[in-house]
Design an enzyme around this catalytic site. Structure first.
Site, PDB file in Angstrom:
ATOM      1  N   ASN A 138      42.422  42.495  37.110  1.00 56.06           N
ATOM      2  CA  ASN A 138      42.200  41.008  37.688  1.00 56.06           C
ATOM      3  C   ASN A 138      40.677  41.029  37.993  1.00 56.06           C
ATOM      4  O   ASN A 138      40.031  41.812  38.592  1.00 56.06           O
ATOM      5  CB  ASN A 138      42.930  40.763  38.795  1.00 56.06           C
TER       6      ASN A 138
ATOM      7  N   ASP B 192      49.862  51.769  44.693  1.00 52.59           N
ATOM      8  CA  ASP B 192      49.668  50.583  45.607  1.00 52.59           C
ATOM      9  C   ASP B 192      50.465  50.229  46.864  1.00 52.59           C
ATOM     10  O   ASP B 192      51.730  50.594  46.692  1.00 52.59           O
ATOM     11  CB  ASP B 192      49.847  49.252  44.501  1.00 52.59           C
ATOM     12  N   ILE B 193      49.739  49.827  47.910  1.00 51.27           N
ATOM     13  CA  ILE B 193      50.500  49.838  49.024  1.00 51.27           C
ATOM     14  C   ILE B 193      51.354  48.579  49.225  1.00 51.27           C
ATOM     15  O   ILE B 193      52.082  48.207  50.004  1.00 51.27           O
ATOM     16  CB  ILE B 193      49.525  49.957  50.134  1.00 51.27           C
TER      17      ILE B 193
ATOM     18  N   HIS C  16      39.697  47.610  39.661  1.00 50.00           N
ATOM     19  CA  HIS C  16      40.895  48.692  39.747  1.00 50.00           C
ATOM     20  C   HIS C  16      41.774  48.457  38.463  1.00 50.00           C
ATOM     21  O   HIS C  16      41.807  46.947  38.397  1.00 50.00           O
ATOM     22  CB  HIS C  16      41.613  48.686  40.973  1.00 50.00           C
TER      23      HIS C  16
END
Length: 115
Positions: free
Chosen positions: A88, A31-32, A101
């Site tokens: 989510n 994840d960024i 995701h």
């Protein structure tokens, strides 16, 4: 592929990603904007808006995403200490990229309740 979808563009190779694990149907990458020392995302390569849409269209793919998330946790070395998987689903659940995701979070003690 959906042209305006960030994750579809990652799958297509149009944007860079720090890939951890890849199968024919799932891509797992860092994840960024990490929320834990280890924060990975496992996504199906086919576009589905959220986990509900994916399960309705292809329930077996959900199992593939979970298997890829576990493999990524193993490769990241967090499988024995523990990790959290989070989907989510929808704006009220803080989904911001509308391509399903699975967050793979670990590397520290998680608290409960999470939100």
């Amino acid at each position: 592929m959906t042209a305006d979808c960030l994750f579809c563009r990652l799958v297509a190779g149009e944007l860079p990603a720090r890939v951890v694990h890849e199968t024919d149907s799932v891509l797992t990458f860092h994840d960024i904007d990490p929320k834990a020392p280890t924060h990975l995302l496992a996504i199906p390569k086919r576009h589905y808006r959220d986990v509900g849409a994916m399960v309705e269209a292809d329930p077996g793919l959900a199992g593939e995403v979970l298997a890829a998330a576990h493999t990524a946790a193993t490769l990241a070395g967090i499988h024995t200490s523990g990790y959290r998987l989070v989907f989510n689903t929808g704006a009220d659940a803080s989904q911001t990229v509308f391509h399903v995701h699975c967050h793979v979070l670990g590397g520290r003690r998680m608290t409960w309740p999470p939100g």
